[in-house]
Structures are given as structure tokens and as C-alpha cells.
Design a protein around this motif. Structure first.
Motif, short mmCIF file in Angstrom:
data_model
loop_
_atom_site.label_atom_id
_atom_site.label_comp_id
_atom_site.label_asym_id
_atom_site.label_seq_id
_atom_site.Cartn_x
_atom_site.Cartn_y
_atom_site.Cartn_z
N ALA A 176 0.74 -1.09 -0.05
CA ALA A 176 -0.01 -0.03 0.21
C ALA A 176 0.82 1.19 -0.02
O ALA A 176 0.54 2.11 -0.73
CB ALA A 176 -1.08 -0.06 1.18
N SER A 214 2.40 1.68 -3.23
CA SER A 214 1.35 2.09 -4.39
C SER A 214 1.30 3.40 -4.39
O SER A 214 1.07 4.39 -5.30
CB SER A 214 0.23 1.38 -4.13
OG SER A 214 0.35 -0.23 -4.33
N LEU A 215 0.89 3.94 -3.14
CA LEU A 215 0.52 5.45 -2.87
C LEU A 215 1.86 6.40 -3.14
O LEU A 215 1.51 7.37 -3.78
CB LEU A 215 0.21 5.69 -1.29
CG LEU A 215 -1.06 5.03 -0.93
CD1 LEU A 215 -1.28 5.28 0.65
CD2 LEU A 215 -2.12 5.59 -1.61
N LEU A 275 1.91 6.60 -6.91
CA LEU A 275 0.88 7.31 -7.49
C LEU A 275 1.24 8.85 -7.29
O LEU A 275 0.93 9.53 -8.10
CB LEU A 275 -0.65 7.05 -6.84
CG LEU A 275 -1.73 7.81 -7.09
CD1 LEU A 275 -2.10 7.80 -8.68
CD2 LEU A 275 -3.10 7.22 -6.37
N ALA A 276 1.66 9.29 -6.01
CA ALA A 276 2.19 10.36 -5.86
C ALA A 276 3.00 10.84 -6.66
O ALA A 276 3.08 12.26 -7.16
CB ALA A 276 2.36 10.61 -4.33
N TRP A 283 2.30 1.43 -9.47
CA TRP A 283 0.99 1.33 -8.67
C TRP A 283 -0.10 0.66 -9.22
O TRP A 283 -0.81 0.40 -8.38
CB TRP A 283 0.89 2.71 -8.10
CG TRP A 283 0.04 3.73 -9.17
CD1 TRP A 283 0.73 4.42 -9.93
CD2 TRP A 283 -1.34 4.04 -9.48
NE1 TRP A 283 0.00 5.24 -10.87
CE2 TRP A 283 -1.16 4.86 -10.70
CE3 TRP A 283 -2.54 3.57 -9.14
CZ2 TRP A 283 -2.58 5.39 -11.42
CZ3 TRP A 283 -3.59 4.07 -9.62
CH2 TRP A 283 -3.76 5.00 -10.64
N MET A 302 -6.90 6.51 -11.51
CA MET A 302 -7.60 5.89 -10.76
C MET A 302 -8.92 5.38 -11.25
O MET A 302 -9.44 4.33 -10.88
CB MET A 302 -7.67 6.38 -9.39
CG MET A 302 -6.24 6.85 -8.76
SD MET A 302 -6.45 7.78 -7.11
CE MET A 302 -7.28 6.22 -6.08
#
Length: 425
Positions: free
Chosen positions: A172, A175-176, A179-180, A202, A255
Motif C-alpha cells: 500500500a 502504491s501510494l 501514485l503521488a 502502482w 485511478m
């Protein structure tokens, strides 16, 4: 942690059809599906989901083998890829000018080394007109996946062995973070954000997390499955129809198709409407040949654009080539993909030997293209000197030396005819 149950899910093959057809139609340039490129993101999520499920089952049974993992990847990826590259090389020799063939050889080396995403990051804007003439542009997504699978199986094994409870939090967090990074980079360096693993990882991990969820939780009931799967399919359709080349990508917007794919993977089943739609035989059939269809479509489209007098083939031709890509995909799936996946026909040793031989042969051909300046010997000697440089190089010279005399813009992608002089030029 229980491993996901091993069972064939026809709706996932149908989901592959939902992924590949919009990609192909997007690349026709007909603007029917302006966000069709999100099909690649759907593929990323599916790949992360399926491969994580397989690895977790092997770990649970204490049968994990990194060598066997790469054997499966070689069976799945390389035979069809090498066939398409070989055919594309023949077409390149026939239709490409020397400077194009030389650059094509460079892209071949990058594909074989699974770094074509890095190569094209430096060479091409995915949405630019020039990129449409690159026969191997689409292999960037294969490179992203293979780079991911260099790291992921080992990381998964280490967490499984030494810190199983930390697996989900670690996935997690990564992944975050990915994405960021994508959200930041898409505004600072859009090309890097589009092509590179750190901003794409991600999406694969979203599929991995879905696989972990399915291993820990019961399958959603019919009503919940209908809602989650239906919302997921609507999210993907929305992305395909309403995203366009101006949508920041990958970013927070990504997303929508990614979570939509996760929703289908978790919620759709043979009991739900979405699962039944995706399990229809035409959808499953296209899903089965989707990998080969993805491989074939870009070279066909690229050479159509290279050979068209104005660089713009007719819509009818592009649709015809899209259909041809599906026909070639069936042949490749039937006579190449399926035989190489059968262990009774090709054992692990043979797979690795054939893969090595194929890679060496294609790399050798690529080196010939590069060292001979794109087989410039194909052309008369008195024309060779001006066929090895790109239109951009000549254009830059003309712009610098004769900028005041130019009365029309020069193309950086196709040869220009420039007359320099007075009224008797």
C-alpha cells in the motif's frame, strides 16, 4: 493468509477484450475512443492480479521458484514477440529510409533488453504524430511489466518468509508513493511519467492488492458483486469515452480505470450481469488473442502511415488493418502462443535456449541496421549521403542558415523538399 483459489475466470478474458479493442481503435487515429489508451492500464492491473495470485499459491504450497516464474514469462511473452519483431524487421527493410531503419534497429535492441520504455521516453512523445510511425512503440508497456517482475517476485518471497503481516502495508505504501510521484511528474515531465516504472508501478500493485484481498476475504455476494462489478465497468467505459490526449496521464485521473478494473476483478463472476457479459464467447475469444493482437496492431498502423503519400492512411484502411491485426493474432495464438505454452512440446531448457537464440538473432540483425546506417547500401551511391540524416537534422540546418527565406514550416518527421534561391531556383 490463504492463497487465492485457482480457477479459470472467463470474465477476465472478456476484460482483456475490453482492454485491447479500445487501444487498437485509439491507434487508428479515428477518435472513436479518445481515451482508448487506458486499455494498457487495464492490462497492468490484470497482470498484477493474476501473477500475484499465482505466486501466492506457490508460496502457500512451498513451491515458489524464481526460475519457474521466468520460464512462464518466457513462454507467455517471447515467442509471439520475437515473431512479430522478425516480420516487422522485414517490413522495415522494405519500407523504411536508412535513418528510420537505423533508429528502428536501436529500438529493437531496447525491446530485447526490456528497456524500450526508457528508449521511447527519450525518443518519442506517445501522443505525438511522429510516434505513430514507430513500429515498436507499443512495447514500452511490456518493458514496464518485465521491469516490475524483476523486483516483485523476490520482494513478495522475502515478505512472505520474514514479515508476512507487513506485506499489505508495504504494498500500500509503495502504491501510494508511486501514485503521488505520477501526480507530480505528469506536470513536470509528462513523458517520463507516462513511460517509466516508478510512476506506473502502482497500477500493477493495485492488481496485486486485489489478489491479496481475494485471498483473505470471501467472494462478494451477488448484490455486492453486481454493484462493484457494474461500477467498475462503467468507470472503464467512462475513461475510454471521455479521457483524451489532454488528460494528465498517469495521474489521479488514472485511478478511474484502475479502480474500475479492480472492481471487476473483485465483484464480477458468473453470477453477475457484468461477469456474464464479459464471459460471452466473442469477448472471451478476443481476450484469448489479445496479447498477439496488441503486438500486431502497431507495426501494421506504423507502416501504413510510413507508406501513405501524406502520412495519413484512409479510415477504411486503418479499420481494415485493425481487423487484420485480429486475424494475425488468432494465427499467432493458435500456432505460436499455444504450442510454446505446452510443456510436453517444449521443456524449460528448450524454452530458455530458444529464447536466447531468438534474442541473439534479433539483436544481431539490429546491430547490422545500426552499423550500416540503416542498410544505406540499398540505395544508389550518389543518394546515400543525404539518406542517413533525419529530416529534423536537415530542417535545423535550413532554419539556421535560411530562416528569413522560409515561407512554410518544415516537417521533422518526413522528408522536405526545399528550394533555395531566387525566382530561377
Amino acid at each position: 493468509m490463504a492463497s487465492p483459489k485457482l480457477s479459470y475466470r472467463s470474465e477476465i478474458d472478456g476484460l482483456r477484450a475490453v482492454a485491447v479493442l479500445p487501444v487498437i481503435l485509439f491507434h487508428t487515429g479515428l477518435h472513436w475512443m479518445p481515451g482508448g489508451y487506458v486499455g494498457v492500464d487495464v492490462f497492468f492491473v490484470i497482470s498484477g492480479f493474476l501473477i500475484t495470485g499465482i505466486l501466492m499459491r506457490e508460496l502457500e504450497a512451498d513451491k515458489f521458484s524464481i526460475l519457474r516464474f521466468y520460464e512462464r514469462r518466457a513462454r507467455r511473452i517471447l515467442p509471439a514477440l520475437f515473431l512479430v519483431m522478425a516480420v516487422t524487421s522485414v517490413l522495415a527493410v522494405i519500407f523504411m529510409l536508412p535513418y528510420e531503419l537505423r533508429d528502428f534497429g536501436r529500438s529493437m535492441v531496447a525491446v530485447i533488453a526490456f528497456i524500450s520504455n526508457i528508449f521511447f521516453w527519450d525518443e518519442a512523445n506517445y501522443f505525438a504524430t511522429a510516434a505513430e510511425r514507430l513500429p515498436l512503440l507499443h512495447t514500452w508497456s511490456l518493458s514496464v511489466e518485465e521491469q516490475f517482475y524483476i523486483l516483485f517476485p523476490i520482494a513478495l518471497w522475502l515478505f512472505w518468509k520474514y514479515w508476512r503481516s507487513g506485506l499489505v502495508p508495504a504494498m500500500a505504501v509503495v502504491s501510494l508513493a508511486s501514485l503521488a510521484l505520477a501526480e507530480v511528474m505528469v506536470h513536470r515531465s509528462p513523458s517520463a511519467a507516462f513511460y517509466l516504472l516508478p510512476t506506473r508501478g502502482w497500477e500493477l500493485l493495485a492488481g496485486s492488492l486485489a489478489a491479496v484481498y481475494m485471498s483473505r476475504c470471501t467472494v462478494p455476494g451477488r448484490i455486492a458483486g453486481e454493484i462493484v462489478g457494474g461500477a467498475g465497468l462503467l468507470a472503464i467505459i467512462y475513461s475510454i469515452l471521455f479521457f483524451n490526449e489532454g488528460t494528465p496521464f498517469p495521474s489521479i485521473w488514472t485511478m478511474i480505470p484502475v479502480l474500475g478494473t479492480v472492481g471487476i476483478l473483485i465483484g464480477a463472476s458468473e453470477r453477475t450481469f457484468v461477469g456474464q457479459i464479459l464471459s460471452l464467447r466473442p469477448a472471451v475469444f478476443i481476450g484469448l488473442i489479445s496479447y498477439s493482437a496488441y503486438l500486431w496492431h502497431q507495426p501494421l498502423f506504423a507502416f501504413a502511415r510510413i507508406t501513405a503519400p501524406d502520412g495519413n492512411p484512409t479510415g477504411q484502411m486503418m479499420i481494415g488493418l485493425a481487423v487484420l491485426s485480429l486475424a494475425l493474432a488468432w494465427c499467432t495464438w493458435r500456432f505460436v502462443e499455444q504450442p510454446f505454452r505446452r510443456k510436453d512440446l517444449f521443456n524449460a531448457r528448450q524454452i530458455f535456449i530458444h529464447s536466447l537464440c531468438g534474442a541473439v538473432a534479433l539483436a544481431s540483425l539490429a546491430v547490422i541496421f545500426i552499423l550500416t546506417q540503416g542498410l544505406v547500401q540499398r540505395f544508389p551511391e550518389d543518394t546515400r549521403s543525404w539518406l542517413v540524416n533525419t529530416p529534423a537534422e536537415y530542417g535545423n540546418y535550413v532554419r539556421s542558415e535560411h530562416a528569413l527565406a522560409l515561407n512554410a514550416p518544415l516537417s521533422d518527421n518526413q522528408p522536405n523538399l526545399v528550394l533555395i534561391g531566387d525566382s530561377f531556383s
